[in-house]
Motif scaffolding. Structure first.
Motif, short mmCIF file in Angstrom:
data_model
loop_
_atom_site.label_atom_id
_atom_site.label_comp_id
_atom_site.label_asym_id
_atom_site.label_seq_id
_atom_site.Cartn_x
_atom_site.Cartn_y
_atom_site.Cartn_z
N LEU A 186 0.83 -1.19 0.00
CA LEU A 186 0.00 0.00 0.00
C LEU A 186 0.87 1.25 0.00
O LEU A 186 1.98 1.26 0.56
CB LEU A 186 -0.92 -0.01 1.22
N SER A 187 0.36 2.30 -0.60
CA SER A 187 1.10 3.57 -0.69
C SER A 187 0.13 4.72 -0.48
O SER A 187 -1.08 4.52 -0.29
CB SER A 187 1.80 3.68 -2.05
N GLY A 188 0.66 5.92 -0.51
CA GLY A 188 -0.17 7.10 -0.33
C GLY A 188 -0.39 7.42 1.14
O GLY A 188 0.20 6.81 2.03
N PRO A 189 -1.25 8.38 1.42
CA PRO A 189 -1.45 8.83 2.80
C PRO A 189 -2.48 7.98 3.55
O PRO A 189 -3.24 7.21 2.94
CB PRO A 189 -1.98 10.26 2.61
N ILE A 190 -2.50 8.14 4.84
CA ILE A 190 -3.55 7.55 5.68
C ILE A 190 -4.78 8.45 5.58
O ILE A 190 -4.68 9.67 5.73
CB ILE A 190 -3.09 7.44 7.14
N PRO A 191 -5.95 7.92 5.28
CA PRO A 191 -7.15 8.77 5.16
C PRO A 191 -7.39 9.58 6.43
O PRO A 191 -7.17 9.11 7.55
CB PRO A 191 -8.27 7.76 4.92
N ASN A 192 -7.85 10.81 6.25
CA ASN A 192 -8.10 11.69 7.40
C ASN A 192 -9.55 11.63 7.87
O ASN A 192 -10.01 12.52 8.58
CB ASN A 192 -7.73 13.14 7.06
N CYS A 193 -10.26 10.57 7.46
CA CYS A 193 -11.68 10.46 7.84
C CYS A 193 -11.94 9.31 8.79
O CYS A 193 -13.10 8.93 9.01
CB CYS A 193 -12.54 10.29 6.58
N LEU A 194 -10.88 8.71 9.34
CA LEU A 194 -11.06 7.51 10.16
C LEU A 194 -11.90 7.79 11.41
O LEU A 194 -12.46 6.87 11.99
CB LEU A 194 -9.70 6.95 10.58
N HIS A 195 -12.01 9.06 11.80
CA HIS A 195 -12.80 9.38 12.99
C HIS A 195 -14.29 9.14 12.75
O HIS A 195 -15.08 9.17 13.71
CB HIS A 195 -12.57 10.83 13.40
N ASN A 196 -14.68 8.91 11.50
CA ASN A 196 -16.09 8.62 11.20
C ASN A 196 -16.47 7.18 11.54
O ASN A 196 -17.64 6.82 11.51
CB ASN A 196 -16.37 8.88 9.72
N ILE A 197 -15.48 6.33 11.83
CA ILE A 197 -15.76 4.94 12.21
C ILE A 197 -16.17 4.95 13.69
O ILE A 197 -15.34 4.91 14.59
CB ILE A 197 -14.54 4.04 11.98
N THR A 198 -17.45 5.02 13.92
CA THR A 198 -17.97 5.26 15.27
C THR A 198 -17.66 4.12 16.24
O THR A 198 -17.58 4.34 17.45
CB THR A 198 -19.49 5.48 15.23
N ALA A 199 -17.47 2.89 15.74
CA ALA A 199 -17.18 1.77 16.64
C ALA A 199 -15.87 1.97 17.37
O ALA A 199 -15.69 1.46 18.48
CB ALA A 199 -17.15 0.47 15.85
N MET A 200 -14.93 2.72 16.78
CA MET A 200 -13.64 2.94 17.42
C MET A 200 -13.65 4.14 18.37
O MET A 200 -12.63 4.45 18.98
CB MET A 200 -12.56 3.15 16.35
N LEU A 201 -14.79 4.78 18.49
CA LEU A 201 -14.90 5.90 19.41
C LEU A 201 -15.33 5.45 20.79
O LEU A 201 -15.19 6.19 21.77
CB LEU A 201 -15.90 6.94 18.88
N SER A 202 -15.88 4.24 20.89
CA SER A 202 -16.43 3.76 22.15
C SER A 202 -15.47 2.80 22.83
O SER A 202 -14.89 1.92 22.19
CB SER A 202 -17.77 3.07 21.90
#
Length: 856
Positions: A615-631
């Motif tokens: 894999l290449s390129g950047p890490i997406p900056n939208c991972l905070h939208n994965i709500t399961a990882m917020l709890s």
């Protein structure tokens, strides 16, 4: 009517269950309401919610309660003076309101104060609020108002904050049945000497968090008691030597606790006892012989303890016994037909201990016909009497070296079974021509050989894990069946299977679980696997698969875990997976391209494991939208199945292997993990990554990432493993990392970090220098390099020491000079003064003469 309408105002009624509740209609005609025929007063309110009935397969999903009553449960109902029956079980109430509208109120209960004025419902005999799983109740003080209550069921209601539950329920003198299972109770009141349960017949405290020793008050229950159930708790301690006032007890269930010590002998005095269940504890010592005197005993369940000694022969005299389950203990001696002589009603029998010797007469025909038998640690042959059991449906044989010869006889006998579990034995047989017809087939770790067996459509579970099977899986999956297959669970992992994944999956649409890990299967993943619309778990790890992941898997909308690790799969990361996906394991393949941003829309995703790809390129900056990882609670969800047979429930926990903390470990709950290590990712880590407060493991090592660690790292309080090694990170290590108290693995090596390792607390100093090596400008404990600011401190301390050394030197030098001066003054006087010199020598001559005379 006013009280009922007030209750309705706080209730949300999705299905219109209370649609008949309107003022113009007599309330006695409202649904769920029953009145007295003479007085016309409300006596019964019966509004339970009916959800799905138990099925053969339970996938662990919550019951659908979208049609149930929800909102708040208001205690105004207790103002109904003649109400005797109230049942609101299995609904979805969220809160309890303590206010009342009548003239008699339970005052100040919301603040936890004792009631001063009680509600009018002195006639309430039956109260059931069980299985309202989201209902939080702060206290039970309001119950003390219900002086006539005989049955109370709050099972499944959250009572974690209630610390005085026992004192409250003991104020109910008429109570016959008390059910507080699964309430998260913690206090067992070990110091309380007496509890006033004068009428109690049923006590159920199962599945709580009780941690104290078994208290004395439990054994002050007055007669007549018919049932005690403390199963599935964590109660520590041992049973007392006496059990007063329980001579009429019929059922005593203390299973699934942490009870210890010997089984008390007084149990043999309970002449009316019909059920004794002490299983899954830590009881030790031998079984009391006087248990053989309990002629009324129907169930004796002592399995999974630490019992030893011989199995008492007089247990064979319990002619009413239907269940004798003593497996998984440490018995010694011999067990034979003498132990089972008079058990004509026996239906369930289990026994296994490593040092127990089975010595049954080959010609013995038992007086019973079993439904269920479990045997373990058999040494030579299977007992001959086993094959006389024509009614047998459930068979378990484990941890044995006994011969199963002749195998044809055993497999023919197995055709009558619904459930067969043969695990960790030495069968050493070819099953290529065996026809398996049981609903539940569990043949694990038996060194079975040959190719695939044949199945009938009735097989629901097939587990052939860890054997020596070889060849293709096509003979199993591609043979023609007259009837539709019912197979839901297929596990053939850890074998020597080869060939391609067959394209016959369309014939097995009932499959929910597939595990083919650790074989030699090659080829591509067939498109026909997309027809498995019920599939939830797919494990293909450690095979020789290649090609792209087929787009047809998009149809598997219920898929929760996809494990394709350690293959040669290529293409881009699949981003079209359904919203049910929780774990995506793609480690050690040939995937390339960028990490798709569409993954951020998969709100249930908890495991992102893309390590060791291209894999290449950047890490997406939208991972905070994965709500399961917020709890912090999202990772408590277990992956499991429950199969329900008549009289038998079997739970299968699905293990999830994950590389965390440097080791591959098996987990039975889905954890919050992001592992993007060993790729070619570049750029900086997006700040949004540090919003994932439920994250437990983050591994970004062996990439081309740069930037700094922000102070926001301190938000990840659940973090247990953190690895940024072999990248281009720079800057200082933030002080906020010292707050990560769960951190067990840290690796920041081979980057460009600078400055001092934060020393607030000891968290970051608890790791070795290997966690920080390869950062030339990093200093401080545990590295050997001393930071410049610390060197100045050392210099200051060193200068002070030098000054003190100079003072000490001058002091001792002065002493030396003074001694020398004094010596030469005295010696010079003696040397140069004639009179003093003569007196000095005369003195020593006289002393010599005195010493010589004393010696003589």
């Amino acid at each position: 009517m006013k009280t009922l309408l007030h209750f309705k105002t706080g209730v949300i009624d999705p299905s219109g269950l209370l649609s008949s509740w309107f003022p113009k209609l007599d309330c006695c005609q409202w649904k769920g309401v029953r009145c007295d025929n003479v007085t016309g007063r409300v006596t019964h309110l019966n509004l339970p919610c009916h959800t799905n009935q138990p099925k053969f397969l339970d996938l662990g999903d919550k019951d659908d309660k979208s049609h149930c009553l929800t909102g708040e449960f208001n205690l105004t109902l207790l103002d109904l003076e003649f109400l005797s029956y109230l049942n609101l079980s299995n609904n979805d109430f969220k809160s309890m309101q303590y206010n009342s509208i009548g003239s008699h109120k339970c005052d100040d209960l919301s603040r936890g104060n004792p009631p001063r004025l009680c509600a009018n419902s002195t006639n309430l005999h039956y109260l059931d609020l069980s299985y309202n799983y989201d209902l939080f109740v702060d206290n039970l003080h309001w119950i003390s108002c219900l002086s006539s209550l005989q049955y109370l069921n709050l099972g499944g209601v959250y009572l974690h904050k209630e610390i005085d539950w026992l004192q409250t329920v003991t104020m109910l003198p008429s109570l016959l049945g008390l059910h507080l299972e699964s309430c998260q109770l913690k206090n067992m009141y070990p110091l309380l000497g007496y509890a006033n349960f004068t009428s109690l017949q049923v006590l159920n405290l199962a599945d709580n968090q009780l941690l104290s020793e078994l208290p004395r008050w439990l054994f002050n229950l007055s007669c007549p008691i018919s049932h005690i159930d403390l199963s599935r708790n964590h109660i520590h301690g041992q049973l007392p030597e006496t059990l007063p006032n329980l001579t009429n007890v019929k059922s005593l269930v203390l299973s699934d606790n942490s009870l210890k010590g010997p089984i008390p002998c007084w149990l043999g005095q309970l002449e009316q006892l019909q059920e004794l269940d002490l299983s899954h504890n830590f009881f030790s010592g031998s079984i009391p012989t006087n248990l053989g005197n309990l002629s009324s005993l129907i169930k004796l369940i002592l399995e999974s303890n630490e019992l030893n000694g011989n199995l008492p022969e007089n247990l064979g005299q319990l002619f009413n016994l239907e269940a004798l389950q003593v497996s998984k203990n440490f018995f010694t001696g011999i067990v034979s037909e003498r132990n089972l002589l008079s058990l004509t009603n026996l239906k369930h029998f289990s026994i296994s201990s490593p040092d127990l010797i089975f010595d049954f007469d080959p010609k013995w025909v038992p007086p019973f016909q079993l439904l269920n038998v479990e045997l373990g640690h058999l040494r030579y042959k299977l007992p001959a009497w086993l094959f006389t059991q024509s009614t047998l449906k459930y068979l378990t044989i484990t941890d044995s070296t006994a011969s199963f010869e002749p195998l044809d006889k055993f497999w023919d006998f197995a055709t009558q079974l619904e459930f067969i579990k043969v695990a960790n034995n030495t069968i050493n047989g070819d099953i290529s021509n065996v026809l398996l017809s049981s609903k539940f087939v569990w043949l694990e770790s038996n060194n079975l050989t040959g190719g695939m067996p044949r199945l009938t459509p009735e097989v629901r579970v097939l587990r052939l894990y860890n054997n020596s099977l070889s060849g293709s899986i096509s003979p199993l999956l591609c043979h023609h069946m007259r009837n539709k297959s019912k197979l839901v669970y297929l596990d053939m992992s850890y074998n020597n299977l080869s060939g391609e994944l067959t394209d016959c999956w369309k014939n097995w649409k009932s499959l929910v679980f597939i595990n083919l890990r650790f074989n030699n299967i090659t080829g591509k993943i067939p498109h026909s696997m997309g027809s498995l619309t019920n599939l939830r778990f797919l494990y293909l790890k450690s095979n020789k698969l290649f090609g792209e992941v087929p787009f047809s898997l998009k149809n598997c909308k219920n898929l929760r875990i996809l494990d394709l690790c350690r293959n040669n799969l290529s293409g881009v990361i699949p981003s079209w997976l359904g919203q049910s996906i929780e774990g995506l394991e793609l480690r050690s393949n040939q995937f390339s391209g960028n990490i798709p941003t569409r993954l951020c829309q998969l709100h249930s995703l908890m495991m992102i494991v893309f390590a060791s790809n291209r894999l290449s390129g950047p890490i997406p900056n939208c991972l905070h939208n994965i709500t399961a990882m917020l709890s912090v609670y999202s990772s408590t969800h277990k992956a499991s199945f429950t199969f329900n047979f008549p009289g038998l429930s079997v739970n299968i926990a699905c293990s999830i292997p994950m590389l965390i903390k440097g080791n591959e470990l098996l987990y039975y709950t889905v954890m919050n993990v992001i592992d993007l290590s060993s790729n070619n990712l570049s750029g900086s880590v997006p700040l949004e990554m540090y919003v994932l407060t439920g994250l437990q493991s983050l591994n970004l090592s062996n990439n081309q990432l740069m930037g700094t660690i922000p102070q926001e790292i301190g938000n990840l309080l659940q973090l247990e493993s953190f690895d940024l090694s072999r990248n281009h990170f720079s800057g200082e290590i933030p002080e906020s990392m010292s707050a990560l108290h769960y951190l067990g693995v840290l690796n920041l090596s081979f980057n460009n970090f600078v400055g001092k390792i934060p020393s607030s607390g000891t968290q970051l100093q608890s790791f070795t220098s290997l966690s920080y090596m390869g950062n030339s400008d990093l200093c401080g404990t545990p590295l050997p390099k001393i930071c410049p600011q610390d060197e100045k401190s050392i210099d200051i301390v060193g200068n002070d020491d030098d000054d003190q050394f100079e003072v000490d030197s001058w002091f001792y030098m002065g002493l030396g000079i003074g001694f020398a001066v004094g010596f030469w003054v005295i010696f010079g006087t003696i040397l140069f003064n004639r009179r003093c010199r003569h007196a000095y020598f005369i003195f020593w001559y006289r002393m010599r003469d005195v010493l010589i005379q004393k010696k003589i």
